[in-house]
Design a protein around this motif. Structure first.
Motif, PDB file in Angstrom:
ATOM      1  N   ARG A  25      -4.590 -10.798   1.287  1.00 31.64           N
ATOM      2  CA  ARG A  25      -5.239  -9.760  -0.252  1.00 31.64           C
ATOM      3  C   ARG A  25      -3.894  -8.711  -0.698  1.00 31.64           C
ATOM      4  NH1 ARG A  25     -10.775  -8.144   3.463  1.00 31.64           N
ATOM      5  NH2 ARG A  25     -11.947 -10.029   3.052  1.00 31.64           N
ATOM      6  N   ARG A  26      -3.124  -9.850  -1.468  1.00 30.95           N
ATOM      7  CA  ARG A  26      -2.183  -9.291  -2.317  1.00 30.95           C
ATOM      8  C   ARG A  26      -2.401  -8.297  -3.235  1.00 30.95           C
ATOM      9  NH1 ARG A  26       1.530 -14.316  -1.175  1.00 30.95           N
ATOM     10  NH2 ARG A  26       2.321 -12.902  -3.219  1.00 30.95           N
ATOM     11  N   TYR A  27      -2.906  -8.882  -4.522  1.00 34.47           N
ATOM     12  CA  TYR A  27      -3.259  -8.629  -5.443  1.00 34.47           C
ATOM     13  C   TYR A  27      -4.473  -7.867  -6.466  1.00 34.47           C
ATOM     14  CZ  TYR A  27       1.033 -11.111  -5.998  1.00 34.47           C
ATOM     15  OH  TYR A  27       2.111 -11.675  -5.766  1.00 34.47           O
ATOM     16  N   ILE A  28      -4.710  -7.093  -6.222  1.00 34.50           N
ATOM     17  CA  ILE A  28      -5.395  -5.933  -6.457  1.00 34.50           C
ATOM     18  C   ILE A  28      -5.635  -5.648  -7.909  1.00 34.50           C
ATOM     19  CG2 ILE A  28      -7.005  -4.233  -5.413  1.00 34.50           C
ATOM     20  CD1 ILE A  28      -6.107  -6.004  -3.486  1.00 34.50           C
ATOM     21  N   VAL A  29      -7.254  -5.725  -8.547  1.00 35.67           N
ATOM     22  CA  VAL A  29      -7.954  -5.183  -9.545  1.00 35.67           C
ATOM     23  C   VAL A  29      -7.684  -4.375  -9.769  1.00 35.67           C
ATOM     24  CG1 VAL A  29      -8.077  -5.803 -12.370  1.00 35.67           C
ATOM     25  CG2 VAL A  29      -6.501  -7.043 -10.767  1.00 35.67           C
ATOM     26  N   MET A  80      -2.555   3.557 -10.656  1.00 34.72           N
ATOM     27  CA  MET A  80      -1.511   4.053 -10.139  1.00 34.72           C
ATOM     28  C   MET A  80      -1.779   4.577  -8.952  1.00 34.72           C
ATOM     29  SD  MET A  80       0.391   6.006 -13.156  1.00 34.72           S
ATOM     30  CE  MET A  80       1.986   5.008 -13.665  1.00 34.72           C
ATOM     31  N   ILE A  81      -2.538   5.273  -8.839  1.00 34.36           N
ATOM     32  CA  ILE A  81      -2.999   6.377  -7.217  1.00 34.36           C
ATOM     33  C   ILE A  81      -2.875   5.218  -6.807  1.00 34.36           C
ATOM     34  CG2 ILE A  81      -4.304   7.700  -6.420  1.00 34.36           C
ATOM     35  CD1 ILE A  81      -5.033   8.661  -9.565  1.00 34.36           C
ATOM     36  N   LEU A  82      -4.506   4.294  -6.840  1.00 33.45           N
ATOM     37  CA  LEU A  82      -4.028   2.998  -5.960  1.00 33.45           C
ATOM     38  C   LEU A  82      -3.076   2.698  -5.200  1.00 33.45           C
ATOM     39  CD1 LEU A  82      -6.901   2.110  -3.764  1.00 33.45           C
ATOM     40  CD2 LEU A  82      -7.007   0.411  -5.453  1.00 33.45           C
ATOM     41  N   ALA A  83      -1.664   2.481  -6.205  1.00 33.70           N
ATOM     42  CA  ALA A  83      -0.903   1.230  -6.036  1.00 33.70           C
ATOM     43  C   ALA A  83       0.128   2.587  -5.069  1.00 33.70           C
ATOM     44  CB  ALA A  83      -0.683   1.103  -7.227  1.00 33.70           C
ATOM     45  N   LYS A  84      -0.065   3.719  -5.421  1.00 34.30           N
ATOM     46  CA  LYS A  84       1.520   4.409  -4.519  1.00 34.30           C
ATOM     47  C   LYS A  84       0.263   4.440  -3.131  1.00 34.30           C
ATOM     48  CE  LYS A  84       3.704   7.940  -4.523  1.00 34.30           C
ATOM     49  NZ  LYS A  84       5.458   8.026  -4.435  1.00 34.30           N
ATOM     50  N   TYR A  85      -0.946   5.108  -3.346  1.00 34.23           N
ATOM     51  CA  TYR A  85      -1.852   4.729  -1.398  1.00 34.23           C
ATOM     52  C   TYR A  85      -1.447   4.224  -0.984  1.00 34.23           C
ATOM     53  CZ  TYR A  85      -5.976   6.063   1.450  1.00 34.23           C
ATOM     54  OH  TYR A  85      -6.674   6.618   2.375  1.00 34.23           O
ATOM     55  N   PHE A  88       3.420  -1.296  -8.564  1.00 35.53           N
ATOM     56  CA  PHE A  88       2.003  -0.871 -10.106  1.00 35.53           C
ATOM     57  C   PHE A  88       2.589  -2.125 -10.885  1.00 35.53           C
ATOM     58  CE2 PHE A  88       1.732   1.055 -13.828  1.00 35.53           C
ATOM     59  CZ  PHE A  88       0.188   1.442 -13.896  1.00 35.53           C
ATOM     60  N   ILE A  89       1.176  -2.576 -11.702  1.00 33.55           N
ATOM     61  CA  ILE A  89       2.096  -3.938 -12.680  1.00 33.55           C
ATOM     62  C   ILE A  89       1.365  -3.522 -14.213  1.00 33.55           C
ATOM     63  CG2 ILE A  89       1.943  -6.388 -13.375  1.00 33.55           C
ATOM     64  CD1 ILE A  89       2.883  -7.246 -11.093  1.00 33.55           C
ATOM     65  N   VAL A 105      -1.165  -3.734  -7.408  1.00 33.53           N
ATOM     66  CA  VAL A 105      -2.324  -3.293  -8.049  1.00 33.53           C
ATOM     67  C   VAL A 105      -2.116  -3.348  -9.686  1.00 33.53           C
ATOM     68  CG1 VAL A 105      -3.389  -1.063  -8.295  1.00 33.53           C
ATOM     69  CG2 VAL A 105      -2.822  -1.829  -6.196  1.00 33.53           C
ATOM     70  N   ILE A 106      -2.630  -3.822  -9.965  1.00 35.72           N
ATOM     71  CA  ILE A 106      -2.828  -4.119 -11.761  1.00 35.72           C
ATOM     72  C   ILE A 106      -4.025  -3.813 -12.746  1.00 35.72           C
ATOM     73  CG2 ILE A 106      -3.104  -6.165 -13.358  1.00 35.72           C
ATOM     74  CD1 ILE A 106      -1.881  -7.475 -11.041  1.00 35.72           C
ATOM     75  N   PRO A 107      -3.879  -2.646 -13.645  1.00 35.36           N
ATOM     76  CA  PRO A 107      -5.334  -2.382 -13.837  1.00 35.36           C
ATOM     77  C   PRO A 107      -5.818  -3.047 -14.415  1.00 35.36           C
ATOM     78  CG  PRO A 107      -3.158  -1.261 -14.118  1.00 35.36           C
ATOM     79  CD  PRO A 107      -2.651  -2.562 -13.834  1.00 35.36           C
TER      80      PRO A 107
END
Ligand code: ASP
Length: 437
Positions: free
Chosen positions: A32-36, A121-126, A131-132, A166-168
């Protein structure tokens, strides 16, 4: 090697608790590598989505009203998540920049997009993922349409440099660098775009329901879940699908035949619904689902020898097109032609359309009937099953429902019936009962 792209909707990322669940889901499988990420959604049924608060700020700002209270509410949503999760992230400068941009009347889309920007941004940090920013990897053309080729090239390049990211969702950039969003619910589209660029094995779309149901639960109590549905079937059921998945989210993954799995963040153990290019698996119920909608009208045109008059249909449809109304179906007979259109679109244009058709084809009779409901009965199993139409019509007759219109495409994927709006629920129930065991 397997690679999964996951999109989490607003309710899945509404507060710190949901963030914890989401992180657990992501970390449970290394593929599970890329998260939107969507913007924080409703925490309760009376809550307001951050995206709606952002639109409100925009409106207040352009009317030169005070945005402080609404903006503080937005800020607090993020601060609560950061504090509760003990994330080491200071967003004060970014908050200030966003607030300033609101006061300086930055674009509506830019302001709306900040909901996903901050949450991602928050999710990427967590998660400790990269963050892209979507503005660097999702592009629109000058005319505002999505630039699929450029996006796919640039996005693939970026993803190849980040193993986990993580990508918004929801937005991208215009050729001049300004931000543009998709339509509401558009993070689903971003997920699909990322899945295509990453050549994902599957696109998991995590939401607050365990997939699609065979019928609308507001009309049928406790409908059966759909295990597997094809892209084409889902398009045919779009009256129903749009509430779970954005209609346009199918196209990027469809291109590369990547399945979509609709999953429930609050019940990750449920299988959910798989949306696939093709499948041999046929539902025991013959049909895959039933969806419908009220609020249609028919324009019926009668003229002797219509069938022999070359260009008759084209001229009628041209009038409707010129009035910027899009039609839903047009069943026809030898000397009659009916065009089904949404009543709300017809209302303002009715006189012009009627006059235009009279001028274009000089009919003997033309009339409008309102209060039509359309019901689509969809199933890839219908091609092989004899008697499906007979079963539908018998079920409706037994329920005393008069059928006002029938339409079946030759692909035999669906049968559409038009009934009086007052019979809509009765008809849905009768068809569901006939097929679903
Ligand atoms: N946040 C946006 C909306 O509420 C986009 C999304 O959630 O998909 O429409």
């Amino acid at each position: 090697m397997s690679l999964k792209v996951l999109k989490f909707g607003g309710s899945s990322l509404a507060d710190a608790n949901q963030f914890r669940r989401v992180a657990e889901i992501i970390k449970s499988e290394p593929e599970r590598r890329y998260i939107v990420a969507s913007a924080p959604g409703k925490r309760t049924s009376v809550d307001i989505k951050v995206t709606d608060l952002l639109y409100k700020c925009y409106e207040l700002a352009i009317n030169e009203e005070d945005i402080t209270e609404t903006f503080n509410e937005i800020k607090q949503r993020y601060i609560d998540i950061i504090n509760e999760l003990k994330i080491n992230l200071d967003l004060n400068d970014i908050f200030e920049k966003i607030q300033m941009s609101m006061l300086h009347n930055s674009g509506r889309d830019y302001i709306a997009s900040r909901g996903e920007y901050l949450n991602a941004m928050i999710l990427a940090k967590y998660l400790d993922f990269s963050f892209i920013d979507a503005k660097k990897v999702i592009f629109f053309k000058e005319d505002g349409t999505f630039d699929a080729d450029k996006t796919n090239d640039v996005m693939s390049e970026y993803l190849s440099k980040h193993r986990y990211a993580v990508i918004p969702g929801f937005y991208g950039s215009m050729p001049n660098g300004t931000i543009k969003t998709f339509s509401r619910g558009g993070s689903d589209i971003t997920g699909s775009i990322v899945a295509r660029a990453a050549r994902a094995t599957v696109y998991e779309n995590w939401t607050d329901v365990s997939g699609f149901l065979m019928a609308d639960p507001r009309c049928i109590s406790n409908p059966k879940p759909i295990n597997t549905i094809t892209y084409k079937e889902l398009r045919e059921l779009s009256y129903m699908g749009a509430t779970v998945l954005h209609e346009d989210a199918i196209f990027p993954v469809r291109y590369s035949k990547i399945p979509i799995n609709i999953k429930n963040t609050n019940r990750p153990e449920d299988r959910g619904t798989f949306i696939v290019p093709e499948t041999d698996e046929i539902s025991e119920d013959v049909i895959t689902g039933i969806a419908g909608k009220t609020g249609f009208s028919t324009i019926t045109i009668e003229k002797d020898m219509m069938n022999a008059e070359l260009g008759f249909g084209r001229r009628v449809l041209q009038v409707i097109e010129e009035n910027e109304v899009s039609f839903e179906h047009f069943p026809s007979g030898i000397d009659t032609m009916t065009v089904v259109v949404p009543t709300k679109d017809l209302h303002a244009k009715r006189a012009d359309i009627m006059a235009g058709i009279c001028k274009a084809v000089d009919p003997e009779n033309i009339f409008v009937e309102e209060n039509l409901a359309l019901i689509a009965i969809v199933g890839r199993g219908m091609v092989k099953a004899k008697g499906t139409a007979a079963r539908i019509f018998t079920a409706l007759a037994n329920a005393s429902v008069n059928i006002r219109m029938i339409d079946q495409g030759s692909c035999e994927l669906n049968i559409i019936v038009g009934v009086d709006s007052n019979d809509y629920i009765t008809a849905l129930k009768a068809i569901y009962r006939e097929f679903v065991k």
